[in-house]
Design a protein around this motif. Sequence first.
Motif, PDB file in Angstrom:
ATOM      1  N   ALA A   1       0.820  -1.211   0.000  1.00  0.00           N
ATOM      2  CA  ALA A   1       0.000   0.000   0.000  1.00  0.00           C
ATOM      3  C   ALA A   1       0.850   1.255   0.000  1.00  0.00           C
ATOM      4  N   SER A   2       1.955   1.250   0.738  1.00  0.00           N
ATOM      5  CA  SER A   2       2.794   2.448   0.788  1.00  0.00           C
ATOM      6  C   SER A   2       3.356   2.784  -0.587  1.00  0.00           C
ATOM      7  N   TRP A   3       3.693   1.747  -1.350  1.00  0.00           N
ATOM      8  CA  TRP A   3       4.195   1.979  -2.708  1.00  0.00           C
ATOM      9  C   TRP A   3       3.067   2.383  -3.644  1.00  0.00           C
ATOM     10  N   CYS A   4       1.861   1.845  -3.454  1.00  0.00           N
ATOM     11  CA  CYS A   4       0.712   2.266  -4.257  1.00  0.00           C
ATOM     12  C   CYS A   4       0.394   3.737  -4.016  1.00  0.00           C
ATOM     13  N   ARG A   5       0.498   4.151  -2.771  1.00  0.00           N
ATOM     14  CA  ARG A   5       0.225   5.558  -2.447  1.00  0.00           C
ATOM     15  C   ARG A   5       1.192   6.487  -3.163  1.00  0.00           C
ATOM     16  N   ARG A   6       2.467   6.108  -3.202  1.00  0.00           N
ATOM     17  CA  ARG A   6       3.453   6.921  -3.921  1.00  0.00           C
ATOM     18  C   ARG A   6       3.121   6.986  -5.407  1.00  0.00           C
ATOM     19  N   GLU A   7       2.749   5.840  -5.950  1.00  0.00           N
ATOM     20  CA  GLU A   7       2.432   5.791  -7.380  1.00  0.00           C
ATOM     21  C   GLU A   7       1.194   6.621  -7.690  1.00  0.00           C
ATOM     22  N   LEU A   8       0.185   6.525  -6.843  1.00  0.00           N
ATOM     23  CA  LEU A   8      -1.028   7.329  -7.046  1.00  0.00           C
ATOM     24  C   LEU A   8      -0.707   8.816  -7.022  1.00  0.00           C
ATOM     25  N   THR A   9       0.056   9.226  -6.033  1.00  0.00           N
ATOM     26  CA  THR A   9       0.413  10.642  -5.902  1.00  0.00           C
ATOM     27  C   THR A   9       1.232  11.110  -7.093  1.00  0.00           C
ATOM     28  N   ALA A  10       2.162  10.278  -7.543  1.00  0.00           N
ATOM     29  CA  ALA A  10       3.002  10.637  -8.692  1.00  0.00           C
ATOM     30  C   ALA A  10       2.172  10.837  -9.950  1.00  0.00           C
ATOM     31  N   ARG A  11       1.039  10.155 -10.044  1.00  0.00           N
ATOM     32  CA  ARG A  11       0.172  10.277 -11.227  1.00  0.00           C
ATOM     33  C   ARG A  11      -0.892  11.355 -11.056  1.00  0.00           C
TER      34      ARG A  11
ATOM     35  N   LEU B   1      -6.844   8.574   0.119  1.00  0.00           N
ATOM     36  CA  LEU B   1      -7.448   8.415   1.434  1.00  0.00           C
ATOM     37  C   LEU B   1      -6.982   7.065   1.977  1.00  0.00           C
ATOM     38  N   VAL B   2      -6.185   7.096   3.026  1.00  0.00           N
ATOM     39  CA  VAL B   2      -5.622   5.890   3.627  1.00  0.00           C
ATOM     40  C   VAL B   2      -6.589   5.359   4.679  1.00  0.00           C
ATOM     41  N   MET B   3      -7.012   4.100   4.531  1.00  0.00           N
ATOM     42  CA  MET B   3      -7.849   3.467   5.547  1.00  0.00           C
ATOM     43  C   MET B   3      -7.059   2.356   6.224  1.00  0.00           C
ATOM     44  N   ASP B   4      -6.998   2.409   7.538  1.00  0.00           N
ATOM     45  CA  ASP B   4      -6.310   1.369   8.291  1.00  0.00           C
ATOM     46  C   ASP B   4      -6.988   1.219   9.647  1.00  0.00           C
TER      47      ASP B   4
ATOM     48  N   GLN C   1       2.283   8.357   9.577  1.00  0.00           N
ATOM     49  CA  GLN C   1       2.963   7.847   8.395  1.00  0.00           C
ATOM     50  C   GLN C   1       2.516   8.528   7.106  1.00  0.00           C
ATOM     51  N   LEU C   2       1.558   9.420   7.191  1.00  0.00           N
ATOM     52  CA  LEU C   2       1.014  10.032   5.987  1.00  0.00           C
ATOM     53  C   LEU C   2       2.029  10.952   5.317  1.00  0.00           C
ATOM     54  N   ALA C   3       1.994  10.955   4.003  1.00  0.00           N
ATOM     55  CA  ALA C   3       2.774  11.923   3.232  1.00  0.00           C
ATOM     56  C   ALA C   3       1.940  13.191   3.058  1.00  0.00           C
ATOM     57  N   ASP C   4       2.570  14.239   2.606  1.00  0.00           N
ATOM     58  CA  ASP C   4       1.862  15.500   2.386  1.00  0.00           C
ATOM     59  C   ASP C   4       0.698  15.304   1.420  1.00  0.00           C
ATOM     60  N   GLY C   5      -0.455  15.833   1.801  1.00  0.00           N
ATOM     61  CA  GLY C   5      -1.625  15.765   0.935  1.00  0.00           C
ATOM     62  C   GLY C   5      -2.489  14.541   1.131  1.00  0.00           C
ATOM     63  N   GLU C   6      -1.996  13.520   1.830  1.00  0.00           N
ATOM     64  CA  GLU C   6      -2.797  12.322   2.071  1.00  0.00           C
ATOM     65  C   GLU C   6      -3.750  12.543   3.241  1.00  0.00           C
ATOM     66  N   GLU C   7      -4.896  11.868   3.189  1.00  0.00           N
ATOM     67  CA  GLU C   7      -5.870  11.904   4.270  1.00  0.00           C
ATOM     68  C   GLU C   7      -5.954  10.525   4.912  1.00  0.00           C
ATOM     69  N   PHE C   8      -6.439  10.483   6.139  1.00  0.00           N
ATOM     70  CA  PHE C   8      -6.499   9.223   6.876  1.00  0.00           C
ATOM     71  C   PHE C   8      -7.916   8.958   7.366  1.00  0.00           C
ATOM     72  N   PHE C   9      -8.339   7.693   7.263  1.00  0.00           N
ATOM     73  CA  PHE C   9      -9.633   7.247   7.771  1.00  0.00           C
ATOM     74  C   PHE C   9      -9.396   6.051   8.685  1.00  0.00           C
ATOM     75  N   LEU C  10      -9.671   6.232   9.968  1.00  0.00           N
ATOM     76  CA  LEU C  10      -9.485   5.145  10.923  1.00  0.00           C
ATOM     77  C   LEU C  10     -10.694   4.227  10.872  1.00  0.00           C
TER      78      LEU C  10
END
Length: 317
Positions: free
Chosen positions: A13-23, A28-31, A38-47
């Motif tokens: 997932a961490s690599w998918c997030r980088r790829e998504l952002t690069a494109r 929205l990270v759900m965990d 652990q979020l990168a700039d611009g990412e949102e989190f959903f617990l």
Amino acid sequence: MKVLVTGGAGFIASWCRRELTARGHSVLVMDHQDRRHQLADGEEFFLGDVRDATAVTEAAAHVDGIIHLAAVLGTQETISNPRPSAETNILGSLNVFEASTQYDLPVVYAGVGNHAFRLVGTGCYTITKSAAEDLARMYNLYREGGRVTIVRPVNAYGPGQSVAKPYGTSKVRKIAPAFACRALTGTDIEVYGDGAQISDCVYVEDVARAFVTALEHTAVHGPTERPVEVGPLESRTVNDIARLVAEYAAKVTGREPVGIVHLPMRPGEVPNAVVKSDTTTLQQIGMTVADFVPLEDGIARTVDYYNTEWLPGYLAA
């Protein structure tokens, strides 16, 4: 697109997030654990937990697509305790598929490269992940709004993968960190079985590219006709992989290559197994395996990562 990544704090997932952002997509990270740090700039989190249908539906209401990676992993671990994998991998996937049809969202579901093993006896991980594939096909065929593409990576490896005992805290042993950590500390690499089994490995960055490309394809064209299988151009045995790790670790450390010792196979593992991909299926999303990172290069990058990011802390502990 704004993309929900379930199990969003995990390795792939961490690599998918980088790829998504690069494109240019937003994430929205759900965990089920609070990993906001652990979020990168611009990412949102959903617990939230994918076993909670209400939480999944709420998260899905705020996105344009889903990459569904949340799962309970493990081979023999899921044999001794099958309930968590059944609940998360089947019920959790059902919740994701149900929410996606409610909002007409494209979904990419992470299948397993050894899906065929369920016919000969294996761990609950493979059984439950394959059951969710069957659910995905049902949604695509019979439910309005069903748009699920199945992507089956073989063993993903690369920088950032968690380390299991005795070198780390992870409960699930993965081949690349298990081999690299032993080789870097001058300890013989342990291989289960005779090592002649084929267990293809694919660099995690290529896996992430496949997931994101599949989601973009599904958003425009709908689900692929066949599962997209993600693996290397050339198959290697487990012994081959162990030797590559040992040889590169020797270059890094300046020591002689460590040896390879063979242990009995664990419950859920199939003797003389062949885990490989039909990489022609990548053509469905406009990808080719010829662009993937070769195993030698990927192993070098991975061993370098553990040498610089893991080994100093381990030696200092």
